[in-house]
Design a protein around this motif. Sequence first.
Motif, PDB file in Angstrom:
ATOM      1  N   ARG B 241      48.073  36.560  52.742  1.00  0.00           N
ATOM      2  CA  ARG B 241      46.860  35.830  52.350  1.00  0.00           C
ATOM      3  C   ARG B 241      46.605  36.031  50.857  1.00  0.00           C
ATOM      4  NH1 ARG B 241      42.166  37.658  54.314  1.00  0.00           N
ATOM      5  NH2 ARG B 241      42.922  39.680  55.016  1.00  0.00           N
ATOM      6  N   MET B 243      43.109  35.601  49.014  1.00  0.00           N
ATOM      7  CA  MET B 243      41.712  35.183  49.054  1.00  0.00           C
ATOM      8  C   MET B 243      40.867  36.106  48.173  1.00  0.00           C
ATOM      9  SD  MET B 243      41.493  34.358  53.076  1.00  0.00           S
ATOM     10  CE  MET B 243      40.421  32.973  52.857  1.00  0.00           C
ATOM     11  N   GLU B 245      37.940  38.608  48.162  1.00  0.00           N
ATOM     12  CA  GLU B 245      37.154  39.449  49.070  1.00  0.00           C
ATOM     13  C   GLU B 245      36.307  40.420  48.252  1.00  0.00           C
ATOM     14  OE1 GLU B 245      40.030  39.537  52.985  1.00  0.00           O
ATOM     15  OE2 GLU B 245      40.259  41.145  51.519  1.00  0.00           O
ATOM     16  N   ASN B 246      35.316  40.970  48.918  1.00  0.00           N
ATOM     17  CA  ASN B 246      34.313  41.781  48.226  1.00  0.00           C
ATOM     18  C   ASN B 246      34.214  43.175  48.826  1.00  0.00           C
ATOM     19  OD1 ASN B 246      32.147  42.665  46.743  1.00  0.00           O
ATOM     20  ND2 ASN B 246      30.654  41.239  47.617  1.00  0.00           N
TER      21      ASN B 246
END
Lengths: 85, 360
Positions: B241, B243, B245-246
């Motif tokens: 993946r 992406m 993210e936090n």
Amino acid sequence: MCIAVPARIESLDGQQGVVDVGGGVLLPVNLSLIEEPAVGDYIIVHAGFGIQKMDKARAQEALEMLKALTDMDDDPDSVPSLQEN
Amino acid sequence: MTINLVPYSDAVTAARLAEKIFRAATRPLRLMEVCGTHTTAIFRHGIRSLLPKEIELISGPGCPVCVTSQGDIDAFIALCARPNIISAVFGDMVKVPGSQSSLAAERAKGADIRVVYSPLDAVELAARNPLKDVVFWGVGFETTGPAVAGAVLAAKGRKLKNFSVYCSLKLIPPALNTLFCESNNTINGLLCPGHVSVITGLAVYEPIARRFKLPCVVAGFLPVDILQGILMLVIQAQQGRAMVENAYGRFVGAHGNALARQVLETVFETCDAPWRGLGKVPGSGLCFKGDFSLFDAAGRFGLAPKRGRKPKGCCCAEVLKGQMMPYSCPLYKKVCTPQNPVGPCMVSGEGACAAHFRYS
């Protein structure tokens, strides 16, 4: 240099405030970059300005995410799964 | 409101995260941090010693002092030597070597150079010294930009005519875009800067994650914050993946700090800016907007930065792009030390060379 640990707002006077950066050390801070600052808020301080206050709900979610990530299981080959919301 | 930060410095939690990273890291991964405070924190907390050999941590262009162009450094040093000027700078800038001199050398010759903690301190200096011109050197990223804008608004509100800013402020995402466009990019994941993201929010990293298929995780600066960020990057990479993210939810939200950005955009607009190592990066700088150009020290004092001369043998440009480790630079520890720095990466406490020197 960013400061890793947040400071607590101890007093407010308009856009000026005083924060406790830890251990009772007090510093003046400008709060004009933060929406509705209040005494007791934990904020990030950068270059004399408060730049964000802690979001209590998100802080709780973050702690739960950390707990989920660190929960140990018996399967040594398992990889934690994490999907963002 | 109470706050529980204990888990973020907790040894057991850190050990568990490290174990999870060991399990998840099944192939070599090069992860880049793009924040000088991450660079320092990774060394200070011994994070590398907790990681498997598959994980390599690389420092990117996240130290504001290091990425400031030689031309800007030379221009500001020349300005500070002029009569009737008080220069106000963040402490790291004092020892940065210019092509011919440094602020420290000019101060020794009599230039009035003050180290300030906040740009507001420079505004106060201007108020107290009405017969002098006070010039603040604005160096930093999205985190610092709103503070400089806030100081300019404060000076305007106080009708101070003797305050100006030499603006070397920069924006991180355009620089990342330029960096990863370079054909020799071998980075597999990006540890995104915590306090830049406090201001910007998460969406600014989406184009980078998509375009370069690069996992991005925003992280804070405590040991567990960093390990959590690394674990989330490793998981993304292993799952294929890419992406955003936090891992710093307590202070970073999807939309950042809109009020701070509004203050920033009142005073500044984006422009092209020169970066050490990256050259001129489109849309990566902040310049004064409209009438606020009255506060622009470059205009007020007729400063036109020239192409500065790179210190001979200095590899800061390669180091801050993650293309060379500090210890591979021929000057490292031999002639370039924190006491006698040749390049800015050895000057700033956030520079990769200085961090390696102090903690390795």
